[in-house]
Design a protein around this motif. Structure first.
Motif, short mmCIF file in Angstrom:
data_model
loop_
_atom_site.label_atom_id
_atom_site.label_comp_id
_atom_site.label_asym_id
_atom_site.label_seq_id
_atom_site.Cartn_x
_atom_site.Cartn_y
_atom_site.Cartn_z
N ARG A 43 -11.71 12.92 3.71
CA ARG A 43 -10.96 12.79 4.96
C ARG A 43 -10.35 11.40 5.08
N SER A 44 -11.10 10.36 4.69
CA SER A 44 -10.55 9.00 4.78
C SER A 44 -9.46 8.77 3.75
N ALA A 45 -9.49 9.52 2.66
CA ALA A 45 -8.48 9.34 1.62
C ALA A 45 -7.16 10.02 1.98
N ARG A 46 -7.19 10.93 2.92
CA ARG A 46 -5.95 11.59 3.34
C ARG A 46 -5.04 10.58 4.01
N ARG A 47 -3.78 10.71 3.72
CA ARG A 47 -2.81 9.81 4.34
C ARG A 47 -2.44 10.31 5.72
N ALA A 48 -2.01 9.38 6.53
CA ALA A 48 -1.51 9.76 7.85
C ALA A 48 -0.26 10.61 7.66
N PRO A 49 0.01 11.48 8.59
CA PRO A 49 1.21 12.31 8.44
C PRO A 49 2.46 11.43 8.38
N PRO A 65 17.81 -9.19 10.29
CA PRO A 65 17.51 -10.60 9.99
C PRO A 65 16.85 -11.36 11.15
N HIS A 66 16.89 -10.80 12.35
CA HIS A 66 16.25 -11.44 13.51
C HIS A 66 14.74 -11.19 13.55
N LEU A 67 14.24 -10.37 12.64
CA LEU A 67 12.79 -10.14 12.55
C LEU A 67 12.24 -10.91 11.36
N ARG A 68 11.25 -11.74 11.66
CA ARG A 68 10.60 -12.55 10.61
C ARG A 68 9.15 -12.11 10.48
N PHE A 69 8.66 -12.15 9.26
CA PHE A 69 7.25 -11.87 8.98
C PHE A 69 6.62 -13.17 8.52
N GLN A 70 5.60 -13.60 9.24
CA GLN A 70 5.00 -14.90 8.94
C GLN A 70 3.47 -14.80 8.96
N ASN A 71 2.84 -15.88 8.51
CA ASN A 71 1.38 -15.98 8.46
C ASN A 71 0.74 -14.81 7.71
N LEU A 72 1.36 -14.44 6.59
CA LEU A 72 0.84 -13.32 5.82
C LEU A 72 -0.48 -13.69 5.16
N ASP A 73 -1.38 -12.73 5.09
CA ASP A 73 -2.66 -12.89 4.42
C ASP A 73 -3.06 -11.53 3.84
N VAL A 74 -3.66 -11.55 2.67
CA VAL A 74 -4.11 -10.32 2.02
C VAL A 74 -5.62 -10.42 1.81
N GLN A 83 -14.44 2.51 -3.21
CA GLN A 83 -12.99 2.40 -3.11
C GLN A 83 -12.67 0.99 -2.62
N THR A 84 -11.56 0.46 -3.08
CA THR A 84 -11.10 -0.84 -2.61
C THR A 84 -9.90 -0.62 -1.70
N VAL A 85 -9.98 -1.17 -0.51
CA VAL A 85 -8.88 -1.08 0.45
C VAL A 85 -8.32 -2.49 0.61
N THR A 86 -7.00 -2.61 0.51
CA THR A 86 -6.32 -3.89 0.62
C THR A 86 -5.58 -3.92 1.95
N TYR A 87 -5.77 -5.00 2.70
CA TYR A 87 -5.11 -5.15 4.00
C TYR A 87 -4.14 -6.31 3.94
N LEU A 88 -2.97 -6.08 4.51
CA LEU A 88 -1.97 -7.13 4.68
C LEU A 88 -1.93 -7.46 6.16
N LEU A 142 -1.79 -3.87 7.97
CA LEU A 142 -1.39 -2.69 7.20
C LEU A 142 -2.40 -2.47 6.09
N GLY A 143 -2.88 -1.26 5.93
CA GLY A 143 -3.89 -0.95 4.92
C GLY A 143 -3.29 -0.16 3.76
N PHE A 144 -3.75 -0.49 2.55
CA PHE A 144 -3.29 0.17 1.32
C PHE A 144 -4.52 0.53 0.50
N GLU A 145 -4.63 1.81 0.14
CA GLU A 145 -5.84 2.27 -0.54
C GLU A 145 -5.74 2.29 -2.05
#
Length: 166
Positions: A43-49, A65-74, A83-88, A142-145
């Motif tokens: 169930r946890s491995a299923r992707r969201a619709p 271009p008016h949207l900036r993404f900052q302070n990124l961390d992984v 399972q390893t889950v990677t979060y941005l 954001l999570g990536f499995e």
């Protein structure tokens, strides 16, 4: 001499007769737990619709271009299902003069040869977001499995691919 065959049949003791139902019940509980863990893992491995893509016409492309993404961390976490889950993590900042109702981004992970090994399109503001007002910022996660093993462990690129403006 009268020979009788030896009787090697062993009769279970009263203690042994009471032990079998307990062992059977314990085995049943273990089977139920394994089924429950397997169900939870699937169930946890299923992707969201899949959500319908957000518009990205000339007006949205001009505003992107008016949207900036900052302070990124992984960060990477292992769970009990091996399972390893990677979060941005990061912030999206609205430097424009319009309210942003939702933003869709393509997140790209690359390998050592700078080739894209995973590209995933997700919504950065989450389900049912409040509008992002001009000058405001909002944290996102954001999570990536399933990131391939040859990911170069660098920050992924984040690019706007859809906008819903107010």
């Amino acid at each position: 001499m009268n020979e009788r065959p030896l009787n090697f049949e062993v009769q279970p003791t009263e203690h042994q007769r009471r032990l079998w139902p307990l062992l059977a019940a314990g085995a049943g509980i273990v089977v139920l737990l394994l089924v429950a863990f397997n169900w939870a893992a699937r169930r946890s491995a299923r992707r969201a619709p899949e959500l319908a893509p957000l518009p990205f016409g000339p007006a949205e492309q001009a505003y992107a271009p008016h949207l900036r993404f900052q302070n990124l961390d992984v960060k990477r976490f292992g769970n009990m299902f091996d399972q390893t889950v990677t979060y941005l993590y990061g912030q999206v900042v609205n430097d424009g003069d319009s309210q942003v109702l939702d933003v869709q981004v393509a997140v790209e992970f690359r390998n050592a040869r700078n080739e894209v090994v995973l590209r995933q399109t997700v919504r950065a503001l989450g389900p049912r977001p409040a509008p992002l007002a001009p000058g405001d910022s909002r944290d996102f996660q954001l999570g990536f499995e399933q990131i391939p093993d040859d990911w170069n462990m660098q920050y992924p690129s984040v690019r706007v691919t859809g906008l819903l403006l107010h």
